[in-house]
Design a protein around this motif. Structure first.
Motif, PDB file in Angstrom:
ATOM      1  N   VAL A 180       0.836  -1.208   0.000  1.00 19.55           N
ATOM      2  CA  VAL A 180       0.000   0.000   0.000  1.00 19.55           C
ATOM      3  C   VAL A 180       0.869   1.256   0.000  1.00 19.55           C
ATOM      4  O   VAL A 180       0.812   2.070  -0.927  1.00 19.55           O
ATOM      5  N   ASP A 181       1.692   1.402   1.040  1.00 15.69           N
ATOM      6  CA  ASP A 181       2.456   2.636   1.208  1.00 15.69           C
ATOM      7  C   ASP A 181       3.468   2.848   0.077  1.00 15.69           C
ATOM      8  O   ASP A 181       3.476   3.901  -0.559  1.00 15.69           O
ATOM      9  N   PHE A 182       4.334   1.859  -0.159  1.00 19.41           N
ATOM     10  CA  PHE A 182       5.377   2.045  -1.168  1.00 19.41           C
ATOM     11  C   PHE A 182       4.808   2.006  -2.579  1.00 19.41           C
ATOM     12  O   PHE A 182       5.087   2.886  -3.391  1.00 19.41           O
ATOM     13  N   ARG A 183       3.996   1.001  -2.869  1.00 17.35           N
ATOM     14  CA  ARG A 183       3.463   0.897  -4.235  1.00 17.35           C
ATOM     15  C   ARG A 183       2.575   2.071  -4.614  1.00 17.35           C
ATOM     16  O   ARG A 183       2.434   2.378  -5.789  1.00 17.35           O
ATOM     17  N   GLY A 184       2.010   2.754  -3.645  1.00 16.73           N
ATOM     18  CA  GLY A 184       1.183   3.916  -3.927  1.00 16.73           C
ATOM     19  C   GLY A 184       1.946   5.233  -3.907  1.00 16.73           C
ATOM     20  O   GLY A 184       1.344   6.297  -4.018  1.00 16.73           O
ATOM     21  N   SER A 185       3.259   5.148  -3.792  1.00 15.29           N
ATOM     22  CA  SER A 185       4.058   6.366  -3.633  1.00 15.29           C
ATOM     23  C   SER A 185       4.738   6.817  -4.924  1.00 15.29           C
ATOM     24  O   SER A 185       4.888   6.044  -5.871  1.00 15.29           O
ATOM     25  N   GLU A 186       5.182   8.058  -4.906  1.00 18.36           N
ATOM     26  CA  GLU A 186       5.976   8.584  -6.020  1.00 18.36           C
ATOM     27  C   GLU A 186       7.321   7.870  -6.100  1.00 18.36           C
ATOM     28  O   GLU A 186       7.880   7.716  -7.189  1.00 18.36           O
ATOM     29  N   ASP A 187       7.833   7.418  -4.945  1.00 17.45           N
ATOM     30  CA  ASP A 187       9.106   6.699  -4.957  1.00 17.45           C
ATOM     31  C   ASP A 187       8.998   5.375  -5.711  1.00 17.45           C
ATOM     32  O   ASP A 187       9.952   4.946  -6.348  1.00 17.45           O
ATOM     33  N   PHE A 188       7.837   4.726  -5.655  1.00 16.64           N
ATOM     34  CA  PHE A 188       7.649   3.511  -6.445  1.00 16.64           C
ATOM     35  C   PHE A 188       7.713   3.835  -7.932  1.00 16.64           C
ATOM     36  O   PHE A 188       8.345   3.115  -8.709  1.00 16.64           O
ATOM     37  N   GLN A 189       7.090   4.936  -8.332  1.00 14.70           N
ATOM     38  CA  GLN A 189       7.150   5.350  -9.732  1.00 14.70           C
ATOM     39  C   GLN A 189       8.594   5.665 -10.136  1.00 14.70           C
ATOM     40  O   GLN A 189       9.023   5.326 -11.242  1.00 14.70           O
ATOM     41  N   ALA A 190       9.344   6.282  -9.233  1.00 12.00           N
ATOM     42  CA  ALA A 190      10.752   6.578  -9.509  1.00 12.00           C
ATOM     43  C   ALA A 190      11.552   5.277  -9.654  1.00 12.00           C
ATOM     44  O   ALA A 190      12.398   5.149 -10.555  1.00 12.00           O
ATOM     45  N   TRP A 191      11.282   4.291  -8.781  1.00 12.09           N
ATOM     46  CA  TRP A 191      11.929   2.975  -8.855  1.00 12.09           C
ATOM     47  C   TRP A 191      11.693   2.338 -10.219  1.00 12.09           C
ATOM     48  O   TRP A 191      12.621   1.928 -10.902  1.00 12.09           O
ATOM     49  N   ARG A 192      10.426   2.294 -10.621  1.00 13.57           N
ATOM     50  CA  ARG A 192      10.107   1.675 -11.908  1.00 13.57           C
ATOM     51  C   ARG A 192      10.711   2.460 -13.066  1.00 13.57           C
ATOM     52  O   ARG A 192      11.135   1.879 -14.070  1.00 13.57           O
ATOM     53  N   GLY A 193      10.787   3.774 -12.938  1.00 20.42           N
ATOM     54  CA  GLY A 193      11.410   4.593 -13.970  1.00 20.42           C
ATOM     55  C   GLY A 193      12.893   4.304 -14.124  1.00 20.42           C
ATOM     56  O   GLY A 193      13.434   4.342 -15.229  1.00 20.42           O
ATOM     57  N   LEU A 194      13.549   3.998 -13.020  1.00 24.07           N
ATOM     58  CA  LEU A 194      14.985   3.703 -13.064  1.00 24.07           C
ATOM     59  C   LEU A 194      15.284   2.312 -13.610  1.00 24.07           C
ATOM     60  O   LEU A 194      16.248   2.128 -14.347  1.00 24.07           O
ATOM     61  N   VAL A 195      14.466   1.319 -13.247  1.00 27.57           N
ATOM     62  CA  VAL A 195      14.812  -0.064 -13.575  1.00 27.57           C
ATOM     63  C   VAL A 195      13.917  -0.742 -14.599  1.00 27.57           C
ATOM     64  O   VAL A 195      14.311  -1.743 -15.200  1.00 27.57           O
ATOM     65  N   GLY A 196      12.723  -0.220 -14.818  1.00 30.21           N
ATOM     66  CA  GLY A 196      11.743  -0.894 -15.670  1.00 30.21           C
ATOM     67  C   GLY A 196      12.211  -1.173 -17.081  1.00 30.21           C
ATOM     68  O   GLY A 196      11.846  -2.201 -17.668  1.00 30.21           O
ATOM     69  N   GLN A 197      13.037  -0.313 -17.617  1.00 23.76           N
ATOM     70  CA  GLN A 197      13.510  -0.495 -18.994  1.00 23.76           C
ATOM     71  C   GLN A 197      14.384  -1.736 -19.162  1.00 23.76           C
ATOM     72  O   GLN A 197      14.564  -2.222 -20.278  1.00 23.76           O
ATOM     73  N   TYR A 198      14.909  -2.267 -18.065  1.00 20.23           N
ATOM     74  CA  TYR A 198      15.791  -3.432 -18.138  1.00 20.23           C
ATOM     75  C   TYR A 198      15.056  -4.756 -17.978  1.00 20.23           C
ATOM     76  O   TYR A 198      15.613  -5.810 -18.269  1.00 20.23           O
ATOM     77  N   PHE A 199      13.807  -4.709 -17.522  1.00 20.43           N
ATOM     78  CA  PHE A 199      13.048  -5.941 -17.292  1.00 20.43           C
ATOM     79  C   PHE A 199      12.788  -6.686 -18.598  1.00 20.43           C
ATOM     80  O   PHE A 199      12.297  -6.111 -19.565  1.00 20.43           O
ATOM     81  N   ALA A 200      13.078  -7.994 -18.595  1.00 15.00           N
ATOM     82  CA  ALA A 200      12.741  -8.844 -19.732  1.00 15.00           C
ATOM     83  C   ALA A 200      11.286  -9.292 -19.627  1.00 15.00           C
ATOM     84  O   ALA A 200      10.647  -9.603 -20.629  1.00 15.00           O
ATOM     85  N   SER A 201      10.770  -9.335 -18.403  1.00 21.67           N
ATOM     86  CA  SER A 201       9.379  -9.697 -18.126  1.00 21.67           C
ATOM     87  C   SER A 201       9.018  -9.085 -16.776  1.00 21.67           C
ATOM     88  O   SER A 201       9.885  -8.579 -16.067  1.00 21.67           O
ATOM     89  N   ALA A 202       7.745  -9.149 -16.451  1.00 23.50           N
ATOM     90  CA  ALA A 202       7.300  -8.592 -15.171  1.00 23.50           C
ATOM     91  C   ALA A 202       7.930  -9.379 -14.018  1.00 23.50           C
ATOM     92  O   ALA A 202       7.993 -10.609 -14.068  1.00 23.50           O
ATOM     93  N   PRO A 203       8.413  -8.691 -12.984  1.00 19.48           N
ATOM     94  CA  PRO A 203       8.979  -9.390 -11.830  1.00 19.48           C
ATOM     95  C   PRO A 203       7.935 -10.264 -11.137  1.00 19.48           C
ATOM     96  O   PRO A 203       6.743  -9.943 -11.134  1.00 19.48           O
ATOM     97  N   GLU A 204       8.403 -11.351 -10.575  1.00 17.90           N
ATOM     98  CA  GLU A 204       7.548 -12.233  -9.777  1.00 17.90           C
ATOM     99  C   GLU A 204       7.836 -11.913  -8.314  1.00 17.90           C
ATOM    100  O   GLU A 204       8.978 -12.024  -7.871  1.00 17.90           O
ATOM    101  N   VAL A 205       6.804 -11.485  -7.577  1.00 13.27           N
ATOM    102  CA  VAL A 205       6.988 -10.987  -6.222  1.00 13.27           C
ATOM    103  C   VAL A 205       6.211 -11.846  -5.230  1.00 13.27           C
ATOM    104  O   VAL A 205       5.065 -12.221  -5.480  1.00 13.27           O
ATOM    105  N   GLU A 206       6.867 -12.156  -4.104  1.00 11.52           N
ATOM    106  CA  GLU A 206       6.177 -12.808  -2.999  1.00 11.52           C
ATOM    107  C   GLU A 206       6.701 -12.217  -1.698  1.00 11.52           C
ATOM    108  O   GLU A 206       7.731 -11.533  -1.684  1.00 11.52           O
TER     109      GLU A 206
END
Length: 97
Positions: free
Chosen positions: A64-90
């Motif tokens: 909730v807190d992190f995924r709903g934050s601007e910092d999460f958007q910044a995280w995805r902006g920094l690393v998302g371009q390198y993903f070959a597929s969506a991360p698997e999270v648990e």
């Protein structure tokens, strides 16, 4: 305490750039509400596979807190371009240490 484990496959040839982007993003996790630490591990057998371990005080601090934050958007902006597929999270909790 909850540990987020994200398995991330990156595009071959982008490993070093991905690692640099994660290092740049580390402060985003450390300043997040409930964020208590972060490590990135690289597979020896599969060099384009990583596991990101993030320690959170609660599950909601991540989901909730992190995924709903601007910092999460910044995280995805920094690393998302390198993903070959969506991360698997648990999420896990320590039962024996």
């Amino acid at each position: 305490m909850v540990t987020e484990i994200a398995q991330i496959e990156v595009k071959p040839g982008t490993e070093k750039d991905f690692e640099a982007a994660v290092a740049k993003a580390k402060p985003l996790f450390l300043r997040a509400k409930g964020g208590r630490g972060m490590e990135l591990h690289k597979s020896v057998e599969k060099p384009s596979r990583y596991r990101l371990f993030v320690k959170w005080e609660t599950l909601e601090n991540h989901t909730v807190d992190f995924r709903g934050s601007e910092d999460f958007q910044a995280w995805r902006g920094l690393v998302g371009q390198y993903f070959a597929s969506a991360p698997e999270v648990e999420h896990t909790q320590t039962v024996v240490s």
